[in-house]
Design an enzyme around this catalytic site. Structure first.
Site, PDB file in Angstrom:
ATOM      1  N   TYR A 268      36.388  60.060 -55.681  1.00 25.81           N
ATOM      2  CA  TYR A 268      35.949  61.302 -56.304  1.00 25.81           C
ATOM      3  C   TYR A 268      37.115  62.285 -56.260  1.00 25.81           C
ATOM      4  O   TYR A 268      38.076  62.091 -55.512  1.00 25.81           O
ATOM      5  CB  TYR A 268      34.689  61.878 -55.636  1.00 25.81           C
ATOM      6  N   HIS A 318      40.844  60.050 -52.480  1.00 23.89           N
ATOM      7  CA  HIS A 318      41.462  60.669 -53.647  1.00 23.89           C
ATOM      8  C   HIS A 318      42.721  59.911 -54.056  1.00 23.89           C
ATOM      9  O   HIS A 318      43.442  59.403 -53.203  1.00 23.89           O
ATOM     10  CB  HIS A 318      41.849  62.118 -53.353  1.00 23.89           C
TER      11      HIS A 318
END
Length: 342
Positions: A268, A318
């Site tokens: 995400y 990430h």
């Protein structure tokens, strides 16, 4: 000529109205908002979206360079969707089932609370009627500084330059006291999640980035009863932020950043890239400070003494390299400017 323009506007209005009605009906059975909200919310959302479309599309930008200008880059036009609203409100709280399912998986909550009830309770304690574009249409040229936490800000002397912007966005811990010469002292909006919260000045808007239902519950608790003290780590039981200064980053906007801008890279988006794309939607001109490594290639926070800490370089969730490529591309097509510091 006037008659043709009037007829064209009427056709456009009817066409847009048809699109929004169709979209609503298609998503009607997949919403996560209680059925009692539907009639009033449908009318409000349709009216607001139509009004924003008509005003935004004809809104003049007086900046030297304007982010919203189309046909400058096909890469940008494929990704930028101004109709996706950055902030959660009572009028746009409908979540499509796929978006809701994706969002629930971000932090893998084992037994998430009912989002319907949580949203209703949330808007009893924080504003549910904010402008999701933060009154962008009322400003001819809004200049925004997005200030990251990179060590390249040390001895940059960017402080006065950062403070000259209309909006100054910061994220997570981001201290300013003692670092004003390099990072500035002005903050208008501060993006946090419960685990990264820090107390803010009275005039600062807190933007909660919710990665799980518990984050929304925490805001309710932290401004009222103070019953939530732990998520996966200890979090503040009570916060001093005024309730009317609390804004909520829209879960659907998080997915928009993930799908349109990151193309599924990482698990995400980071708070950094969420801040950047957020700023593209509420600002006309965007300058980035404190992103990337320092001049020696070190990754660390500007308040850390250990230049090789790499605290935010590899988090496991990430894709830092891909996110960096996105901001670099935005700069290369003159949609943003990046100030790299030292």
């Amino acid at each position: 000529m006037a008659a043709v323009r009037k007829r064209t506007l009427k056709v456009l209005t009817l066409f847009v109205l048809f699109i929004f009605l169709t979209s609503f009906l298609l998503n009607y059975s997949h919403t996560t908002v209680p059925s009692a909200w539907f009639p009033k919310q449908m009318v409000l959302e349709l009216s607001e979206n139509l009004k924003k479309l008509m005003t935004y599309s004809h809104r003049p930008c007086t900046c030297a360079r304007c982010i919203g200008q189309r046909k400058v880059s096909s890469w940008f036009d494929e990704r930028f969707n101004w109709s996706v609203q950055p902030l959660l409100t009572a009028q746009n709280a409908l979540l499509e089932e796929g978006t809701y399912s994706w969002w629930l998986r971000l932090q893998r909550e084992k037994q998430p609370s009912n989002l319907n009830d949580t949203i209703k309770e949330l808007f009893q304690v924080v504003p549910g009627n904010v402008d999701p574009l933060l009154e962008k249409k009322s400003v001819g040229c809004r200049r925004c500084a997005v200030v990251g936490n990179s060590g390249n800000l040390k001895e940059s002397w960017y402080g006065p330059q950062i403070d000259s912007h209309d909006f100054v966005l910061r994220m997570n811990k981001a201290p300013t006291t003692g670092f004003e010469a390099d990072v500035g002292s002005k903050t208008t909006h501060h993006l946090v999640y419960p685990e990264s919260f820090r107390e803010l000045a009275e005039n600062v808007n807190m933007i909660l980035v919710p990665f799980k239902t518990l984050d929304l519950e925490w805001v309710i608790s932290a401004t009222t009863t103070g019953t939530i003290s732990h998520t996966y780590v200890p979090v503040p039981k009570k916060i001093k932020v005024q309730q009317d200064k609390i804004l909520i980053y829209h879960p659907a906007f998080i997915k928009y950043v993930f799908d349109s801008w990151l193309r599924g890279h990482g698990r995400y988006p980071s708070t950094g890239i969420l801040s950047v794309i957020f700023s593209l939607h509420i600002c006309d001109e965007v300058d980035l400070y404190g992103f990337g490594a320092d001049s020696k290639g070190n990754w660390h926070h500007y308040w850390e003494n250990n230049p090789s800490a790499g605290a935010f370089r590899k988090t496991g969730v990430h894709d830092g390299d891909f996110e960096s490529n996105v901001t670099a591309t935005l700069a290369s097509i003159n949609k943003i400017r990046i100030f790299k510091g030292r």
